[in-house]
Design a protein around this motif. Sequence first.
Motif, mmCIF file in Angstrom:
data_model
loop_
_atom_site.group_PDB
_atom_site.id
_atom_site.type_symbol
_atom_site.label_atom_id
_atom_site.label_comp_id
_atom_site.label_asym_id
_atom_site.label_seq_id
_atom_site.Cartn_x
_atom_site.Cartn_y
_atom_site.Cartn_z
ATOM 1 N N LEU A 179 5.271 76.051 38.322
ATOM 2 C CA LEU A 179 5.141 76.003 39.800
ATOM 3 C C LEU A 179 6.469 74.935 40.435
ATOM 4 O O LEU A 179 6.552 73.991 39.715
ATOM 5 C CB LEU A 179 3.819 75.531 40.399
ATOM 6 C CG LEU A 179 2.872 76.743 40.484
ATOM 7 C CD1 LEU A 179 1.451 76.109 41.207
ATOM 8 C CD2 LEU A 179 3.218 77.790 41.051
ATOM 9 N N TYR A 180 7.245 75.163 41.372
ATOM 10 C CA TYR A 180 7.998 74.485 42.133
ATOM 11 C C TYR A 180 7.282 74.355 43.544
ATOM 12 O O TYR A 180 6.625 75.022 44.014
ATOM 13 C CB TYR A 180 9.307 75.294 42.432
ATOM 14 C CG TYR A 180 10.321 75.056 41.258
ATOM 15 C CD1 TYR A 180 9.899 75.172 39.828
ATOM 16 C CD2 TYR A 180 11.562 74.718 41.496
ATOM 17 C CE1 TYR A 180 10.708 74.936 38.833
ATOM 18 C CE2 TYR A 180 12.358 74.737 40.312
ATOM 19 C CZ TYR A 180 12.015 74.819 38.810
ATOM 20 O OH TYR A 180 12.818 74.801 37.833
ATOM 21 N N TYR A 181 7.630 73.035 43.919
ATOM 22 C CA TYR A 181 7.137 72.656 45.500
ATOM 23 C C TYR A 181 8.274 72.182 46.302
ATOM 24 O O TYR A 181 9.192 71.600 45.919
ATOM 25 C CB TYR A 181 6.309 71.326 45.155
ATOM 26 C CG TYR A 181 5.143 71.709 44.082
ATOM 27 C CD1 TYR A 181 5.315 71.524 42.697
ATOM 28 C CD2 TYR A 181 3.713 72.024 44.706
ATOM 29 C CE1 TYR A 181 4.231 71.642 41.792
ATOM 30 C CE2 TYR A 181 2.868 72.452 43.616
ATOM 31 C CZ TYR A 181 3.062 72.329 42.165
ATOM 32 O OH TYR A 181 2.125 72.361 41.298
ATOM 33 N N GLN A 182 8.172 72.774 47.302
ATOM 34 C CA GLN A 182 9.027 72.618 48.481
ATOM 35 C C GLN A 182 8.342 72.052 49.581
ATOM 36 O O GLN A 182 7.317 72.243 50.278
ATOM 37 C CB GLN A 182 9.574 73.993 49.237
ATOM 38 C CG GLN A 182 10.778 73.692 50.069
ATOM 39 C CD GLN A 182 11.644 75.062 50.448
ATOM 40 O OE1 GLN A 182 10.929 76.035 50.616
ATOM 41 N NE2 GLN A 182 12.890 74.555 50.928
ATOM 42 N N PRO A 183 8.988 70.862 50.068
ATOM 43 C CA PRO A 183 8.238 69.906 51.222
ATOM 44 C C PRO A 183 8.214 70.521 52.520
ATOM 45 O O PRO A 183 9.177 71.141 52.762
ATOM 46 C CB PRO A 183 9.323 68.742 51.149
ATOM 47 C CG PRO A 183 10.551 69.277 50.645
ATOM 48 C CD PRO A 183 10.016 70.163 49.611
ATOM 49 N N GLN A 184 7.126 70.223 53.058
ATOM 50 C CA GLN A 184 6.904 70.675 54.654
ATOM 51 C C GLN A 184 6.862 69.199 55.312
ATOM 52 O O GLN A 184 6.000 68.438 54.942
ATOM 53 C CB GLN A 184 5.622 71.546 54.952
ATOM 54 C CG GLN A 184 5.819 72.758 54.032
ATOM 55 C CD GLN A 184 4.643 73.711 54.031
ATOM 56 O OE1 GLN A 184 3.573 72.956 54.406
ATOM 57 N NE2 GLN A 184 4.676 74.884 54.112
ATOM 58 N N VAL A 185 7.629 68.979 56.262
ATOM 59 C CA VAL A 185 7.817 67.667 57.047
ATOM 60 C C VAL A 185 7.401 67.881 58.409
ATOM 61 O O VAL A 185 7.495 68.869 59.264
ATOM 62 C CB VAL A 185 8.995 67.021 56.828
ATOM 63 C CG1 VAL A 185 9.287 66.889 55.368
ATOM 64 C CG2 VAL A 185 10.122 67.826 57.464
ATOM 65 N N ASP A 186 6.822 66.742 59.047
ATOM 66 C CA ASP A 186 6.564 66.543 60.188
ATOM 67 C C ASP A 186 7.971 66.524 61.112
ATOM 68 O O ASP A 186 8.715 65.573 60.766
ATOM 69 C CB ASP A 186 5.739 65.372 60.714
ATOM 70 C CG ASP A 186 5.225 65.469 62.054
ATOM 71 O OD1 ASP A 186 6.181 65.512 62.910
ATOM 72 O OD2 ASP A 186 4.097 65.096 62.414
ATOM 73 N N LEU A 187 8.331 67.385 61.976
ATOM 74 C CA LEU A 187 9.575 67.400 62.729
ATOM 75 C C LEU A 187 9.755 66.098 63.394
ATOM 76 O O LEU A 187 11.096 65.848 63.650
ATOM 77 C CB LEU A 187 9.825 68.671 63.479
ATOM 78 C CG LEU A 187 10.205 69.946 62.312
ATOM 79 C CD1 LEU A 187 10.193 71.103 63.367
ATOM 80 C CD2 LEU A 187 11.524 69.624 61.753
ATOM 81 N N ARG A 188 8.804 65.607 63.921
ATOM 82 C CA ARG A 188 8.932 64.450 64.762
ATOM 83 C C ARG A 188 9.095 63.081 64.025
ATOM 84 O O ARG A 188 10.100 62.493 64.402
ATOM 85 C CB ARG A 188 7.692 64.340 65.700
ATOM 86 C CG ARG A 188 7.454 65.409 66.499
ATOM 87 C CD ARG A 188 6.098 65.167 67.498
ATOM 88 N NE ARG A 188 5.905 66.198 68.285
ATOM 89 C CZ ARG A 188 4.880 67.375 67.872
ATOM 90 N NH1 ARG A 188 4.866 67.610 66.728
ATOM 91 N NH2 ARG A 188 4.825 68.482 68.645
ATOM 92 N N SER A 189 8.239 62.886 63.018
ATOM 93 C CA SER A 189 8.367 61.636 62.269
ATOM 94 C C SER A 189 9.265 61.874 60.733
ATOM 95 O O SER A 189 9.556 60.616 60.326
ATOM 96 C CB SER A 189 6.831 61.461 61.899
ATOM 97 O OG SER A 189 6.130 62.266 60.890
ATOM 98 N N GLY A 190 9.358 63.100 60.372
ATOM 99 C CA GLY A 190 10.121 63.332 59.011
ATOM 100 C C GLY A 190 9.145 62.826 57.806
ATOM 101 O O GLY A 190 9.747 62.936 56.840
ATOM 102 N N THR A 191 7.871 62.692 58.106
ATOM 103 C CA THR A 191 6.959 62.284 56.882
ATOM 104 C C THR A 191 6.557 63.806 56.243
ATOM 105 O O THR A 191 6.403 64.758 57.117
ATOM 106 C CB THR A 191 5.684 61.531 57.182
ATOM 107 O OG1 THR A 191 5.121 62.378 58.543
ATOM 108 C CG2 THR A 191 6.186 60.145 57.851
ATOM 109 N N TRP A 192 6.358 63.614 54.926
ATOM 110 C CA TRP A 192 5.897 64.813 54.178
ATOM 111 C C TRP A 192 4.347 65.341 55.055
ATOM 112 O O TRP A 192 3.318 64.163 54.731
ATOM 113 C CB TRP A 192 5.553 64.564 52.800
ATOM 114 C CG TRP A 192 6.951 64.894 52.086
ATOM 115 C CD1 TRP A 192 8.080 64.430 52.318
ATOM 116 C CD2 TRP A 192 6.972 65.332 50.649
ATOM 117 N NE1 TRP A 192 9.038 64.572 51.428
ATOM 118 C CE2 TRP A 192 8.357 65.344 50.555
ATOM 119 C CE3 TRP A 192 6.207 65.926 49.761
ATOM 120 C CZ2 TRP A 192 8.867 65.912 49.307
ATOM 121 C CZ3 TRP A 192 6.714 66.673 48.780
ATOM 122 C CH2 TRP A 192 7.917 66.391 48.416
#
Length: 875
Positions: free
Chosen positions: A630-643
């Motif tokens: 498995l590979y993992y691609q991050p999903q971030v909050d577009l406002r704060s930039g946090t995962w």
Amino acid sequence: MKACSLIRPLLKRCTFIATLALAFGLVTLIGGCIGTSMSDVERDVHIGIYQNAPKVYLDEQNQPAGLFVELAQEIARLEGWRLHYTHCEWEQCLQMLESGEIDLMPDVALNEERDKRFDFHSVSVAHSWSQVYAPSGSSLRNLSDLNQKRVAVLRNSVQESYLRRLMGEIGQQIELIPTDTLEQAFALVANRQADAVVCNQFYGERHAPHFKLYETPLIFMPSNLYFAVGKGRNTDLLERIDTHLATWQQDTNSAYFVALKKAMMPAPGFVLPQWAHWALSVGAGLLALFVAMSTLLRWQVNQRTKELRQAAQRLDNVLRASPVVLYALSEDASGTFHTTWVSDNIRQLFGFDTQQALTPGWWLAQLHPDDRSAALAAFRTLSQEGHLSHEYRFIDAHGRIRHVRNEVNYQPKPGGGVATGSWSDLSEHYAQAERLSYLLNHDRLTDLPNRWLLRDRLEHTLKQAQLKNGVIAVIYIDIDRFKHINDTLDHRIGDTLLQLAAQRMSAVVPFGETLARVGGDDFVLLLEQNVTPLYLSEIANKLLQCFSSPMDIEAHHLIVTISLGISLFPDDGKDADTLLKNSELALYEVKKQGGNSFRFFSAAMSAGVLERLMMESDLRGAIQRNELILYYQPQVDLRSGTWIGAEALVRWQRPRAGLTPPGQFIPLAEETGLIGEIGHWVLNEACRQMEYWDTLGWHLPRISVNLSAQQIDPEHLLGIVQRCLERARLDPSRLELEITESAVMRDPEKATVVLGQLKSMGVQIAIDDFGTGHSSLAYLKRLPLNRLKIDQSFVRDIGHDTNDEAISRVVISLAHSLGLETVAEGIELEVQADFLRREGCDIGQGYLFGHPMPADEALKHWQASVARNTLITHS
């Protein structure tokens, strides 16, 4: 003597009037006695009263008053109830109703939470909406203006919960100040301890002027108002209330309409003085008093008539301004319904006058012919079901087709029944849906059908051909050396060339056939009429010939040629994928020979079949040999930039071939039935990885796992998900399952059931690649979703393509209107992220935030991101 003769008749009249007064008093006394004796059989009903004029309140004499009180008193008189009133604050009243300390509560708006605590009757008493009031000079114009404002609101009211949820969803901060009474709420604003107050428009209209507050343009949350009883208690009271309301609402002169109009008037300004009652017993002044009272009552009647007319006018204005047409029906003994009343705004909304609408057979004549049988069938269930909600098309007075939502409530009565209903015009919503559908299914540059619409038409055509043993052809078309032209000259020149090429080809395509642009300089022509090799050769030559003359684009004189590959059903393939693949293989053969020609597919071109068989053999043992990772691609909050999460993506470390991306083996796994085993492994491994990260002290809020269409099986999927979560000791809300839009549309009914069961477990649900599956919006709003993922094909050209920006904007707006979060895939550039952030997109995913990476590398990337955000926060 003459004076006596004049006085004697006058004394007779006085004696007569005095006798009448005495008789009236005796009748009143006897009536009171009879009433007292009858009270032995009356029913005691305890009603909660709180201050919310003009619907329910205690007047200046501390007596219950208002619209609901007058209706309750009239029903009590007819039913033989004895009413007892308990004064309480709003929340206290609801608690007493729930505990059984009171039997009936007036003026309760129905919502989902209250429906679980109380029982309500069916016929609503009144309609209400919420209005925001503020001091003079307030700048409140829309909901976003409430950001950072102090808003007073009745404690535990529907307005409090609605504003708290809504402002949170749109990312706005609002300070709600709960109060025990609306009077306290208004006083806070008047004393500048709050910026605004929100309440129902009935209360605000009457009390705002006293506090020098004014209504703002902010109106929201229309609702129906009812009497309520405790859950499972006193439901017979509701049945009697429904019976009287249903009858009264058919008669504009009934007690209901009198009370409604009275509630919309100012409070009475004259009260008969107490001494006047004693004066009635004074015989000497009886005649003078009657004359004075007659004059006074005449003046009061005139004043009340004037005020009633004003209230009636206001009610008419409300109905005229309403976007909903109201109507009433009466059912005769044969079960036939007749229209007895229609609101006047039917002329404004649909162009008909009320007399036309009351004409027998009018409604049936205006129904769209294609919807007539379904609408009639639905209406026939009204008497049994008691309620009807359906949609159909209707032809208005101008001949235009309108989409209408019809809501009807039915009340039985001896010899038939009565019904009240409403029409809501949905035409604008359907127009927006059609526009979105067009944007999603047509190429923005050439205005031709795109690959998704082509796929839909091809599959439909295949079904017809299979039923009729027909023949269809797929012609794959490519512009020769287009990349060289596009790279050498300006991209604008390339776009113009594609537009001209589409126009030239469209001119020779037979009527009724489909020409689509499927990407880049690739086009596909679908033919289903008179398909023979000779006919196809003629069409191919016409297509080649239409490029025989040069294209003059700006200062460039371009000579353009095309290549064509042709596949036939059923000889070259039985399904859409095979036909498209084989026509493309034939095209490549033409390209190898230099292009500017056409070729039919032959079986010799399928040299790749052997490779497919070898891959299938290797794939069958991949899990047992631990070759999947498995590979993992991050999903971030577009406002704060946090995962806020990561998507788990499977890779295959194939022997002799190296790391293989899913696009090369997942379709094969779905064809061979291996996808279920692979999907189970991915789900279990993703949950296990989350548990491991937790033990390291790194708590990722959510992991996303893709589901294939074959995994949507109610008999197995729920158990698999449950076991994986329990094995990893993972909270269900931290698992998100993604399913593509096209997978849902294979069997939308089954998908709705399975996804609903998963949602009830607490699992999050997302639609992947939204906009590419040609789904029905009617199904979309029924699906139990948490998020929509915008397909990367729409994100890729943001900043360069206004149509893709428009599609992304529409999808974000649609998602928010359905209460869903949006996730944008394929974000590679900051300009794309900025656009999506401005449009309100919630979550981003793409190379800009991180490539898919192994678990250890993903953890390091995550840690670095947390450290970077912490540094920015403290700097």
